[in-house]
Design a protein around this motif. Structure first.
Motif, mmCIF file in Angstrom:
data_model
loop_
_atom_site.group_PDB
_atom_site.id
_atom_site.type_symbol
_atom_site.label_atom_id
_atom_site.label_comp_id
_atom_site.label_asym_id
_atom_site.label_seq_id
_atom_site.Cartn_x
_atom_site.Cartn_y
_atom_site.Cartn_z
ATOM 1 N N LEU A 130 0.750 -1.217 0.029
ATOM 2 C CA LEU A 130 0.204 0.020 0.026
ATOM 3 C C LEU A 130 0.836 1.161 0.016
ATOM 4 O O LEU A 130 1.742 1.546 0.847
ATOM 5 N N LEU A 131 0.913 1.961 -1.075
ATOM 6 C CA LEU A 131 1.880 3.042 -1.457
ATOM 7 C C LEU A 131 1.250 4.607 -1.309
ATOM 8 O O LEU A 131 0.080 4.540 -1.360
ATOM 9 N N TRP A 132 1.734 5.523 -0.592
ATOM 10 C CA TRP A 132 1.460 6.960 -0.832
ATOM 11 C C TRP A 132 2.600 7.676 -1.597
ATOM 12 O O TRP A 132 3.872 7.355 -1.264
ATOM 13 N N SER A 133 2.298 8.271 -2.488
ATOM 14 C CA SER A 133 3.359 9.158 -3.238
ATOM 15 C C SER A 133 2.817 10.842 -3.039
ATOM 16 O O SER A 133 1.644 10.839 -3.116
ATOM 17 N N SER A 134 3.917 11.593 -3.049
ATOM 18 C CA SER A 134 3.593 12.943 -2.875
ATOM 19 C C SER A 134 3.185 13.427 -4.241
ATOM 20 O O SER A 134 2.599 14.637 -4.254
ATOM 21 N N ARG A 135 3.506 12.826 -5.345
ATOM 22 C CA ARG A 135 2.745 13.107 -6.729
ATOM 23 C C ARG A 135 1.420 12.547 -7.041
ATOM 24 O O ARG A 135 0.611 12.701 -7.578
ATOM 25 N N ALA A 136 1.579 10.980 -6.823
ATOM 26 C CA ALA A 136 0.657 10.022 -7.369
ATOM 27 C C ALA A 136 -0.538 9.676 -6.444
ATOM 28 O O ALA A 136 -1.513 9.175 -6.899
ATOM 29 N N GLY A 137 -0.196 10.108 -5.204
ATOM 30 C CA GLY A 137 -1.302 9.704 -4.087
ATOM 31 C C GLY A 137 -1.215 8.350 -3.621
ATOM 32 O O GLY A 137 -0.196 7.743 -3.518
ATOM 33 N N LEU A 138 -2.512 7.469 -3.391
ATOM 34 C CA LEU A 138 -2.496 6.518 -2.776
ATOM 35 C C LEU A 138 -2.514 5.246 -4.096
ATOM 36 O O LEU A 138 -3.525 5.479 -4.910
ATOM 37 N N VAL A 139 -1.733 4.327 -3.986
ATOM 38 C CA VAL A 139 -1.659 3.325 -4.926
ATOM 39 C C VAL A 139 -1.491 2.095 -4.517
ATOM 40 O O VAL A 139 -0.497 1.754 -3.381
ATOM 41 N N VAL A 140 -1.728 0.979 -5.063
ATOM 42 C CA VAL A 140 -1.608 -0.477 -4.503
ATOM 43 C C VAL A 140 -0.457 -1.004 -5.708
ATOM 44 O O VAL A 140 -0.762 -0.983 -6.972
ATOM 45 N N ALA A 141 0.589 -1.605 -5.122
ATOM 46 C CA ALA A 141 1.619 -2.425 -5.901
ATOM 47 C C ALA A 141 1.372 -3.822 -5.710
ATOM 48 O O ALA A 141 1.437 -4.506 -4.702
ATOM 49 N N GLY A 142 0.779 -4.486 -6.705
ATOM 50 C CA GLY A 142 0.655 -5.997 -6.692
ATOM 51 C C GLY A 142 1.778 -6.701 -6.752
ATOM 52 O O GLY A 142 3.223 -6.052 -6.870
ATOM 53 N N PRO A 143 1.863 -8.254 -6.679
ATOM 54 C CA PRO A 143 3.056 -9.011 -6.684
ATOM 55 C C PRO A 143 3.319 -9.113 -7.841
ATOM 56 O O PRO A 143 2.903 -9.173 -8.887
ATOM 57 N N ASP A 144 4.711 -8.972 -8.042
ATOM 58 C CA ASP A 144 5.532 -8.722 -9.481
ATOM 59 C C ASP A 144 6.246 -10.302 -9.562
ATOM 60 O O ASP A 144 6.472 -10.934 -8.618
ATOM 61 N N ARG A 145 6.024 -10.822 -10.826
ATOM 62 C CA ARG A 145 6.814 -12.069 -11.424
ATOM 63 C C ARG A 145 8.242 -11.568 -11.841
ATOM 64 O O ARG A 145 9.224 -12.748 -11.807
ATOM 65 N N ARG A 146 8.461 -10.507 -12.097
ATOM 66 C CA ARG A 146 9.747 -10.112 -12.673
ATOM 67 C C ARG A 146 10.244 -8.756 -11.794
ATOM 68 O O ARG A 146 9.328 -7.897 -11.611
ATOM 69 N N ALA A 147 11.474 -8.424 -11.744
ATOM 70 C CA ALA A 147 11.837 -7.062 -11.241
ATOM 71 C C ALA A 147 11.110 -5.741 -12.169
ATOM 72 O O ALA A 147 10.860 -5.710 -13.259
ATOM 73 N N HIS A 148 10.476 -4.929 -11.178
ATOM 74 C CA HIS A 148 9.906 -3.893 -11.680
ATOM 75 C C HIS A 148 10.877 -2.515 -11.811
ATOM 76 O O HIS A 148 11.461 -2.274 -10.670
ATOM 77 N N VAL A 149 11.065 -1.877 -12.676
ATOM 78 C CA VAL A 149 11.978 -0.771 -12.893
ATOM 79 C C VAL A 149 11.296 0.400 -12.817
ATOM 80 O O VAL A 149 10.274 0.712 -13.790
ATOM 81 N N SER A 150 11.601 1.407 -11.812
ATOM 82 C CA SER A 150 10.692 2.400 -11.365
ATOM 83 C C SER A 150 11.520 3.567 -11.684
ATOM 84 O O SER A 150 12.805 3.588 -11.114
ATOM 85 N N ALA A 151 11.044 4.806 -11.913
ATOM 86 C CA ALA A 151 11.565 6.112 -11.956
ATOM 87 C C ALA A 151 10.868 7.319 -11.529
ATOM 88 O O ALA A 151 9.809 7.661 -12.327
ATOM 89 N N GLY A 152 10.864 7.781 -10.625
ATOM 90 C CA GLY A 152 10.042 8.762 -10.013
ATOM 91 C C GLY A 152 10.554 10.329 -10.488
ATOM 92 O O GLY A 152 11.410 10.396 -11.106
ATOM 93 N N ASP A 153 9.806 11.235 -10.057
ATOM 94 C CA ASP A 153 10.173 12.750 -10.488
ATOM 95 C C ASP A 153 11.093 13.192 -9.309
ATOM 96 O O ASP A 153 11.107 12.687 -8.107
ATOM 97 N N PRO A 154 11.977 14.016 -9.559
ATOM 98 C CA PRO A 154 12.896 14.602 -8.497
ATOM 99 C C PRO A 154 12.361 15.003 -7.376
ATOM 100 O O PRO A 154 11.276 15.869 -7.387
ATOM 101 N N GLY A 155 12.766 14.611 -6.189
ATOM 102 C CA GLY A 155 12.036 15.234 -4.812
ATOM 103 C C GLY A 155 10.652 14.384 -4.620
ATOM 104 O O GLY A 155 10.352 14.658 -3.470
ATOM 105 N N GLU A 156 10.570 13.437 -5.393
ATOM 106 C CA GLU A 156 9.052 12.636 -4.973
ATOM 107 C C GLU A 156 9.245 12.042 -3.827
ATOM 108 O O GLU A 156 10.454 11.121 -3.895
#
Length: 244
Positions: A36-62
């Motif tokens: 269960l995630l909270w982001s200063s930009r995206a708000g409230l998000v659910v990240a499901g279970p991954d079968r492979r690595a997830h590559v993420s890049a947020g905004d500067p300062g996020e």
């Protein structure tokens, strides 16, 4: 820029991460968890279970704050089977509705960690707790038990165990066992244990088998995951577990 601590739900972790000014992609390894995630930009998000690595890049300062729920716990908190969220990042409002999430978002804006822990604990209690089968299966597979031995121990035929695991973890027991074995092997390797010994102690046939399996799940070989990230090196930092 990444920190974590134990959460009030047994086995869960509360983590925080702030993207630097020079954002680089972060490789998030699969672990069988839901976040269960909270982001200063995206708000409230659910990240499901991954079968492979997830590559993420947020905004500067996020800023991100996440509650990583241990394998098998997420379905009771979110109210749907884990395989419905597999390999997905979903706005929480899509699951709980705009009204509920709007109230939670106000609390999260003030104290995100407290808000995430409180709502998850309340929903877990309201569901009567997590399915105890998930805890038992995850514990046995994490300890290195085979799928056949795990099925026998919990009293289920393999076909039924597979179906139950899809709902609890997002994938079958063989996939979960591979992911937990990789996590176990990397934890051992980070202590400085040579990879050949890591492979033998973690249940791989040999070091080549370890390298192939980690590359398949993480997208890179184990040496890349163990290499320290130096400023300006272009290497991707690794974040344990699920997340943004």
């Amino acid at each position: 820029m990444y920190r974590e601590r134990p959460a009030r739900i047994a086995g869960a972790v509360l983590w925080t991460s702030t993207a630097p000014a020079d954002v680089v992609p972060t490789r998030v390894l699969p672990d069988g968890c839901l976040d269960l995630l909270w982001s200063s930009r995206a708000g409230l998000v659910v990240a499901g279970p991954d079968r492979r690595a997830h590559v993420s890049a947020g905004d500067p300062g996020e800023r991100w704050v996440g509650l990583r729920l241990p394998p098998g716990i997420g379905p009771a908190v979110f109210g749907l089977p884990a395989d419905a969220l597999r390999d997905r990042r979903v706005p929480l409002a899509d699951l709980w509705g705009d009204r509920v999430v709007a109230e939670l978002a106000e609390r999260a804006a003030r104290a995100p960690g407290e808000a995430l822990e409180s709502v998850a604990a309340a929903r877990l209690r309201g569901a009567g707790g997590a399915d105890p089968l998930g805890v038992r299966v995850a514990a046995r597979l994490r300890a290195g038990a085979t799928v056949a031995a795990t099925a026998a121990e919990v009293g289920l035929v393999p076909r039924v165990l597979h179906r139950r695991c899809l709902a609890l973890f997002g994938y079958g027991p063989k996939t979960l066992a591979r992911i937990l074995r990789m996590q176990r092997a990397l934890a051992l390797a980070r202590t400085g244990t040579p990879l050949a010994e890591v492979a033998a102690r973690s249940g791989y046939a040999d070091q080549a088998h370890l390298t192939r399996d980690v590359r398949d799940l993480a997208g890179v070989p184990p040496t890349a995951l163990l290499r320290p990230t130096q400023p300006g090196s272009g290497a991707q930092p690794v974040q344990p577990g699920s997340g943004a």
